[in-house]
Design a protein around this motif. Structure first.
Motif, PDB file in Angstrom:
ATOM      1  N   ALA A   1       8.976  -6.305  -5.606  1.00  0.00           N
ATOM      2  CA  ALA A   1       8.359  -5.720  -6.805  1.00  0.00           C
ATOM      3  C   ALA A   1       7.767  -6.816  -7.688  1.00  0.00           C
ATOM      4  CB  ALA A   1       9.397  -4.907  -7.574  1.00  0.00           C
ATOM      5  N   GLU A   2       8.504  -7.910  -7.822  1.00  0.00           N
ATOM      6  CA  GLU A   2       8.010  -8.998  -8.669  1.00  0.00           C
ATOM      7  C   GLU A   2       6.759  -9.629  -8.069  1.00  0.00           C
ATOM      8  OE1 GLU A   2      11.041 -11.880  -9.745  1.00  0.00           O
ATOM      9  OE2 GLU A   2       9.423 -13.302 -10.177  1.00  0.00           O
ATOM     10  N   ARG A   3       6.792  -9.858  -6.722  1.00  0.00           N
ATOM     11  CA  ARG A   3       5.617 -10.435  -6.049  1.00  0.00           C
ATOM     12  C   ARG A   3       4.395  -9.535  -6.204  1.00  0.00           C
ATOM     13  NH1 ARG A   3       5.161 -13.739  -1.529  1.00  0.00           N
ATOM     14  NH2 ARG A   3       2.981 -13.124  -1.618  1.00  0.00           N
ATOM     15  N   VAL A   4       4.599  -8.228  -6.022  1.00  0.00           N
ATOM     16  CA  VAL A   4       3.466  -7.298  -6.059  1.00  0.00           C
ATOM     17  C   VAL A   4       2.870  -7.267  -7.460  1.00  0.00           C
ATOM     18  CG1 VAL A   4       2.816  -4.877  -5.836  1.00  0.00           C
ATOM     19  CG2 VAL A   4       4.319  -5.906  -4.143  1.00  0.00           C
TER      20      VAL A   4
ATOM     21  N   ALA B   1      -1.312   2.143  -7.748  1.00  0.00           N
ATOM     22  CA  ALA B   1      -1.001   2.186  -6.316  1.00  0.00           C
ATOM     23  C   ALA B   1       0.310   1.447  -6.029  1.00  0.00           C
ATOM     24  CB  ALA B   1      -2.149   1.580  -5.517  1.00  0.00           C
ATOM     25  N   ALA B   2       0.494   0.288  -6.657  1.00  0.00           N
ATOM     26  CA  ALA B   2       1.721  -0.491  -6.434  1.00  0.00           C
ATOM     27  C   ALA B   2       2.939   0.288  -6.925  1.00  0.00           C
ATOM     28  CB  ALA B   2       1.617  -1.846  -7.144  1.00  0.00           C
ATOM     29  N   ASP B   3       2.789   0.986  -8.041  1.00  0.00           N
ATOM     30  CA  ASP B   3       3.926   1.784  -8.538  1.00  0.00           C
ATOM     31  C   ASP B   3       4.270   2.914  -7.565  1.00  0.00           C
ATOM     32  OD1 ASP B   3       4.269   0.176 -10.719  1.00  0.00           O
ATOM     33  OD2 ASP B   3       3.300   1.526 -12.156  1.00  0.00           O
ATOM     34  N   LEU B   4       3.222   3.560  -7.020  1.00  0.00           N
ATOM     35  CA  LEU B   4       3.464   4.620  -6.018  1.00  0.00           C
ATOM     36  C   LEU B   4       4.233   4.055  -4.828  1.00  0.00           C
ATOM     37  CD1 LEU B   4       0.154   6.664  -5.489  1.00  0.00           C
ATOM     38  CD2 LEU B   4       2.398   7.532  -6.190  1.00  0.00           C
ATOM     39  N   PHE B   5       3.800   2.865  -4.385  1.00  0.00           N
ATOM     40  CA  PHE B   5       4.480   2.202  -3.263  1.00  0.00           C
ATOM     41  C   PHE B   5       5.936   1.916  -3.622  1.00  0.00           C
ATOM     42  CE2 PHE B   5       5.980  -1.970  -1.768  1.00  0.00           C
ATOM     43  CZ  PHE B   5       6.028  -1.759  -0.404  1.00  0.00           C
ATOM     44  N   LEU B   6       6.143   1.341  -4.794  1.00  0.00           N
ATOM     45  CA  LEU B   6       7.510   0.916  -5.156  1.00  0.00           C
ATOM     46  C   LEU B   6       8.449   2.108  -5.344  1.00  0.00           C
ATOM     47  CD1 LEU B   6       6.560  -2.076  -7.465  1.00  0.00           C
ATOM     48  CD2 LEU B   6       7.818  -2.222  -5.295  1.00  0.00           C
TER      49      LEU B   6
ATOM     50  N   VAL C   1       4.320   4.596   9.877  1.00  0.00           N
ATOM     51  CA  VAL C   1       5.252   3.466   9.786  1.00  0.00           C
ATOM     52  C   VAL C   1       4.460   2.286   9.232  1.00  0.00           C
ATOM     53  CG1 VAL C   1       6.721   1.868  11.057  1.00  0.00           C
ATOM     54  CG2 VAL C   1       6.645   4.279  11.727  1.00  0.00           C
ATOM     55  N   SER C   2       4.973   1.684   8.162  1.00  0.00           N
ATOM     56  CA  SER C   2       4.335   0.510   7.563  1.00  0.00           C
ATOM     57  C   SER C   2       5.118  -0.726   7.992  1.00  0.00           C
ATOM     58  CB  SER C   2       4.349   0.610   6.035  1.00  0.00           C
ATOM     59  OG  SER C   2       3.738   1.813   5.622  1.00  0.00           O
ATOM     60  N   VAL C   3       4.386  -1.738   8.436  1.00  0.00           N
ATOM     61  CA  VAL C   3       5.011  -2.988   8.890  1.00  0.00           C
ATOM     62  C   VAL C   3       4.426  -4.141   8.092  1.00  0.00           C
ATOM     63  CG1 VAL C   3       5.116  -4.632  10.813  1.00  0.00           C
ATOM     64  CG2 VAL C   3       5.475  -2.198  11.241  1.00  0.00           C
ATOM     65  N   ASP C   4       5.302  -5.038   7.640  1.00  0.00           N
ATOM     66  CA  ASP C   4       4.818  -6.230   6.928  1.00  0.00           C
ATOM     67  C   ASP C   4       5.933  -7.265   6.970  1.00  0.00           C
ATOM     68  OD1 ASP C   4       2.392  -6.624   4.561  1.00  0.00           O
ATOM     69  OD2 ASP C   4       4.045  -8.084   4.585  1.00  0.00           O
ATOM     70  N   ARG C   5       5.524  -8.543   7.058  1.00  0.00           N
ATOM     71  CA  ARG C   5       6.593  -9.550   7.051  1.00  0.00           C
ATOM     72  C   ARG C   5       7.224  -9.656   5.665  1.00  0.00           C
ATOM     73  NH1 ARG C   5       5.389 -14.985   9.216  1.00  0.00           N
ATOM     74  NH2 ARG C   5       6.886 -15.811   7.747  1.00  0.00           N
ATOM     75  N   ALA C   6       6.529  -9.196   4.621  1.00  0.00           N
ATOM     76  CA  ALA C   6       7.079  -9.260   3.266  1.00  0.00           C
ATOM     77  C   ALA C   6       8.233  -8.274   3.055  1.00  0.00           C
ATOM     78  CB  ALA C   6       5.986  -8.991   2.240  1.00  0.00           C
TER      79      ALA C   6
ATOM     80  N   SER D   1       0.826  -1.218   0.000  1.00  0.00           N
ATOM     81  CA  SER D   1       0.000   0.000   0.000  1.00  0.00           C
ATOM     82  C   SER D   1       0.861   1.269   0.000  1.00  0.00           C
ATOM     83  CB  SER D   1      -0.893   0.022   1.249  1.00  0.00           C
ATOM     84  OG  SER D   1      -1.555   1.264   1.300  1.00  0.00           O
ATOM     85  N   PRO D   2       0.489   2.246  -0.847  1.00  0.00           N
ATOM     86  CA  PRO D   2       1.165   3.534  -0.815  1.00  0.00           C
ATOM     87  C   PRO D   2       0.590   4.464   0.244  1.00  0.00           C
ATOM     88  CG  PRO D   2      -0.442   3.530  -2.575  1.00  0.00           C
ATOM     89  CD  PRO D   2      -0.514   2.159  -1.922  1.00  0.00           C
ATOM     90  N   PHE D   3      -0.237   3.910   1.162  1.00  0.00           N
ATOM     91  CA  PHE D   3      -0.866   4.740   2.199  1.00  0.00           C
ATOM     92  C   PHE D   3       0.179   5.602   2.922  1.00  0.00           C
ATOM     93  CE2 PHE D   3      -1.974   5.101   6.755  1.00  0.00           C
ATOM     94  CZ  PHE D   3      -3.098   5.891   6.664  1.00  0.00           C
ATOM     95  N   GLY D   4       1.292   4.985   3.342  1.00  0.00           N
ATOM     96  CA  GLY D   4       2.315   5.745   4.076  1.00  0.00           C
ATOM     97  C   GLY D   4       2.863   6.885   3.240  1.00  0.00           C
ATOM     98  N   ALA D   5       3.194   6.594   1.992  1.00  0.00           N
ATOM     99  CA  ALA D   5       3.749   7.622   1.097  1.00  0.00           C
ATOM    100  C   ALA D   5       2.740   8.750   0.903  1.00  0.00           C
ATOM    101  CB  ALA D   5       4.119   6.997  -0.247  1.00  0.00           C
ATOM    102  N   GLN D   6       1.479   8.390   0.729  1.00  0.00           N
ATOM    103  CA  GLN D   6       0.461   9.409   0.467  1.00  0.00           C
ATOM    104  C   GLN D   6       0.182  10.265   1.708  1.00  0.00           C
ATOM    105  OE1 GLN D   6      -2.302   6.391  -1.568  1.00  0.00           O
ATOM    106  NE2 GLN D   6      -2.725   8.271  -2.704  1.00  0.00           N
TER     107      GLN D   6
END
Ligand SMILES: C[S@@+](CC[C@H](N)C(=O)[O-])C[C@H]1O[C@@H](n2cnc3c(N)ncnc32)[C@H](O)[C@@H]1O
Length: 236
Positions: free
Chosen positions: A76-79, A115-120, A62-67, A48-53
């Motif tokens: 990037a490939e997984r997303v 959204a994924a591009d914004l995140f990446l 702060v974004s937390v994820d085990r990924a 999610s680009p929520f943090g960036a936005q």
């Protein structure tokens, strides 16, 4: 005894999604003031680009994820793979989804791609804005965040998260939260409501955590439009 949280292979089967700020506003009933009132934890952040936005609006997330253990290229490939899968999967299970909100499988894939591009563009495994960690253990002090948001993990995958996993996960999310925790949705990926919600809320109440449900401004799955709001009985 079953493990309390998804591990290993199981976690690799959970898709990594990139819901944008607009969706977070609708899922969690967020106002503009909520975005800048204090530090926010997004767990799981996924792609999610929520943090960036929110940072673009002068807020702190702060974004937390085990990924986030994955390398940037692997992530990037997984997303990208999971975004393509989302279109295929929703198209094959049309009756389960709320198309009045989502539009169509193609529209959803288009939204997720942007959204994924914004995140990446924003993502870096810096251990500050993006932290690799797994529920039910978070590397933050008590009450570090004013607001914690948790979308599309708890309640969605009861085959991976046991009842105890839900309880310890929510208690841990609350440990690091001074204000409010909001969780969405309260149904699994087939639209089935979490079967032990009353028992879970009673167990949270015994630990000083008050819960109430509210109706979100969206749903992805037909019928899945509720969120859970959790607060400390004794404010911290
Ligand atoms: C469906 S995505 C949701 C992402 C984002 N919140 C959204 O709504 O688009 C679920 C995420 O949960 C992450 N996840 C799975 N188990 C986790 C755990 N125990 N702790 C933290 N993150 C976990 C996965 O890596 C995946 O990115």
């Amino acid at each position: 005894m079953a493990s309390q949280a998804p591990t290993g292979e199981a976690i690799d089967r959970l898709i990594i999604t990139p819901r944008p700020l607009s969706d977070y506003r609708d899922m969690f009933l967020l106002t503009d003031a909520d975005l800048t009132a204090g530090p926010i934890l997004d767990c799981p952040g996924g792609a999610s680009p929520f943090g960036a936005q929110v940072r673009a609006r002068a807020g702190s997330v702060v974004s937390v994820d085990r990924a986030y253990r994955l390398s940037r290229d692997e992530l990037a490939e997984r997303v990208r793979r999971d975004t393509a899968l989302t279109e295929t999967w929703t198209a094959a299970n049309r009756e389960s989804f709320n198309w009045a909100y989502l539009g169509s499988p193609v529209a959803l894939r288009r939204l997720f791609e942007v959204a994924a591009d914004l995140f990446l563009i924003d993502y870096a495994p810096d251990g500050e804005r993006y932290v690799a960690a797994s529920l039910p253990t978070l590397p933050f002090p008590d009450g570090a965040f004013r607001l914690t948001l948790s979308s599309h993990l708890l309640f969605c995958y009861p085959e991976y998260f046991t009842y105890e996993g839900h309880l310890t996960g929510i208690v841990e999310l609350m440990r690091v939260t001074s204000g409010e925790l909001r969780i969405f949705p309260l149904v699994d990926t087939t639209g089935r409501p979490y079967p032990r919600m009353d028992e879970l809320c009673a167990a949270l109440a015994e630990r000083g955590i008050l819960t109430e449900t509210a109706i979100a401004a969206c749903s992805y799955l037909a019928g899945g439009d509720s969120l859970l709001r959790c607060r400390w009985k004794e404010p911290r």
